[in-house]
Design a protein around this motif. Structure first.
Motif, PDB file in Angstrom:
ATOM      1  N   VAL A   5       2.306   1.804  -3.442  1.00  0.00           N
ATOM      2  CA  VAL A   5       1.318   2.349  -4.371  1.00  0.00           C
ATOM      3  C   VAL A   5       1.102   3.836  -4.086  1.00  0.00           C
ATOM      4  CG1 VAL A   5      -1.096   2.235  -5.130  1.00  0.00           C
ATOM      5  CG2 VAL A   5       0.233   0.133  -4.819  1.00  0.00           C
ATOM      6  N   ARG A   6       1.055   4.211  -2.815  1.00  0.00           N
ATOM      7  CA  ARG A   6       0.938   5.635  -2.488  1.00  0.00           C
ATOM      8  C   ARG A   6       2.160   6.403  -2.995  1.00  0.00           C
ATOM      9  NH1 ARG A   6       0.537   5.014   2.947  1.00  0.00           N
ATOM     10  NH2 ARG A   6      -1.139   3.582   3.285  1.00  0.00           N
TER      11      ARG A   6
ATOM     12  N   LEU B 149       3.848   5.632  -5.624  1.00  0.00           N
ATOM     13  CA  LEU B 149       3.636   5.769  -7.070  1.00  0.00           C
ATOM     14  C   LEU B 149       2.731   6.961  -7.377  1.00  0.00           C
ATOM     15  CD1 LEU B 149       3.219   2.027  -8.032  1.00  0.00           C
ATOM     16  CD2 LEU B 149       4.923   3.591  -8.975  1.00  0.00           C
ATOM     17  N   GLN B 150       1.691   7.103  -6.595  1.00  0.00           N
ATOM     18  CA  GLN B 150       0.789   8.241  -6.790  1.00  0.00           C
ATOM     19  C   GLN B 150       1.545   9.562  -6.631  1.00  0.00           C
ATOM     20  OE1 GLN B 150      -2.090   7.214  -3.771  1.00  0.00           O
ATOM     21  NE2 GLN B 150      -3.551   6.471  -5.282  1.00  0.00           N
ATOM     22  N   ARG B 151       2.401   9.632  -5.616  1.00  0.00           N
ATOM     23  CA  ARG B 151       3.179  10.850  -5.399  1.00  0.00           C
ATOM     24  C   ARG B 151       4.149  11.093  -6.556  1.00  0.00           C
ATOM     25  NH1 ARG B 151       3.132   8.890  -0.220  1.00  0.00           N
ATOM     26  NH2 ARG B 151       5.211   7.971  -0.420  1.00  0.00           N
TER      27      ARG B 151
ATOM     28  N   GLU C 216       0.841  -1.203   0.000  1.00  0.00           N
ATOM     29  CA  GLU C 216       0.000   0.000   0.000  1.00  0.00           C
ATOM     30  C   GLU C 216       0.873   1.249   0.000  1.00  0.00           C
ATOM     31  OE1 GLU C 216      -3.771   1.769   2.552  1.00  0.00           O
ATOM     32  OE2 GLU C 216      -2.356   0.425   3.546  1.00  0.00           O
TER      33      GLU C 216
ATOM     34  N   ILE D 263       9.270   5.599 -12.347  1.00  0.00           N
ATOM     35  CA  ILE D 263       7.928   5.151 -11.945  1.00  0.00           C
ATOM     36  C   ILE D 263       7.748   3.680 -12.316  1.00  0.00           C
ATOM     37  CG2 ILE D 263       5.441   5.449 -12.288  1.00  0.00           C
ATOM     38  CD1 ILE D 263       6.036   8.445 -12.787  1.00  0.00           C
TER      39      ILE D 263
ATOM     40  N   VAL E  20       3.797  10.256  -9.683  1.00  0.00           N
ATOM     41  CA  VAL E  20       3.047  10.781 -10.824  1.00  0.00           C
ATOM     42  C   VAL E  20       2.664  12.238 -10.558  1.00  0.00           C
ATOM     43  CG1 VAL E  20       0.893  10.579 -12.147  1.00  0.00           C
ATOM     44  CG2 VAL E  20       2.237   8.528 -11.611  1.00  0.00           C
ATOM     45  N   GLU E  21       2.200  12.488  -9.347  1.00  0.00           N
ATOM     46  CA  GLU E  21       1.811  13.859  -8.975  1.00  0.00           C
ATOM     47  C   GLU E  21       2.994  14.821  -9.127  1.00  0.00           C
ATOM     48  OE1 GLU E  21       0.604  15.797  -4.795  1.00  0.00           O
ATOM     49  OE2 GLU E  21      -0.733  14.194  -5.486  1.00  0.00           O
ATOM     50  N   ASP E  22       4.183  14.329  -8.784  1.00  0.00           N
ATOM     51  CA  ASP E  22       5.396  15.166  -8.836  1.00  0.00           C
ATOM     52  C   ASP E  22       6.096  15.131 -10.196  1.00  0.00           C
ATOM     53  OD1 ASP E  22       4.879  15.738  -6.176  1.00  0.00           O
ATOM     54  OD2 ASP E  22       6.384  14.328  -5.404  1.00  0.00           O
ATOM     55  N   ASP E  23       5.443  14.517 -11.193  1.00  0.00           N
ATOM     56  CA  ASP E  23       6.000  14.440 -12.551  1.00  0.00           C
ATOM     57  C   ASP E  23       7.397  13.813 -12.589  1.00  0.00           C
ATOM     58  OD1 ASP E  23       3.768  15.623 -13.866  1.00  0.00           O
ATOM     59  OD2 ASP E  23       4.452  17.595 -13.195  1.00  0.00           O
TER      60      ASP E  23
END
Length: 93
Positions: free
Chosen positions: A22-23, A25-27, A19, A38, A29-32
């Protein structure tokens, strides 16, 4: 009782780690972040989930399937088929 009950805390810890991955990974993507970085983390999370699945499958075979085969009959056949289907799903994923 589920076959994994005696390792429940270990399983929960492993899933919390996934978990967190995965969080992360979200960060990313959010941070480009860079695509390859990634993808490397996706590979790590996927590997962690596969390892968890194999551990759970092994426990299922050693407990649920083994117990059913000792009893024999339709229940044993059903458990073996169920396990076989689960393995096929894991192989396809």
């Amino acid at each position: 009782m589920a076959g994994y009950t005696h390792n429940k805390q270990d399983h929960q810890l492993r899933l919390r780690r996934v978990e967190g991955q995965v969080r992360g990974l979200q960060r990313m993507v959010e941070d480009d972040k860079y695509c390859i970085d990634i993808l490397t983390q996706v590979s790590a999370a996927t590997s962690a989930l596969q390892s968890f699945a194999l551990s759970l499958l092994e426990e299922h075979l050693n407990h649920c399937v083994a117990e059913a085969t000792l009893k024999g009959g339709p229940e044993a056949q059903a458990k073996v088929k169920e396990a076989s289907d689960a393995i096929a799903r894991l192989v396809r994923s």
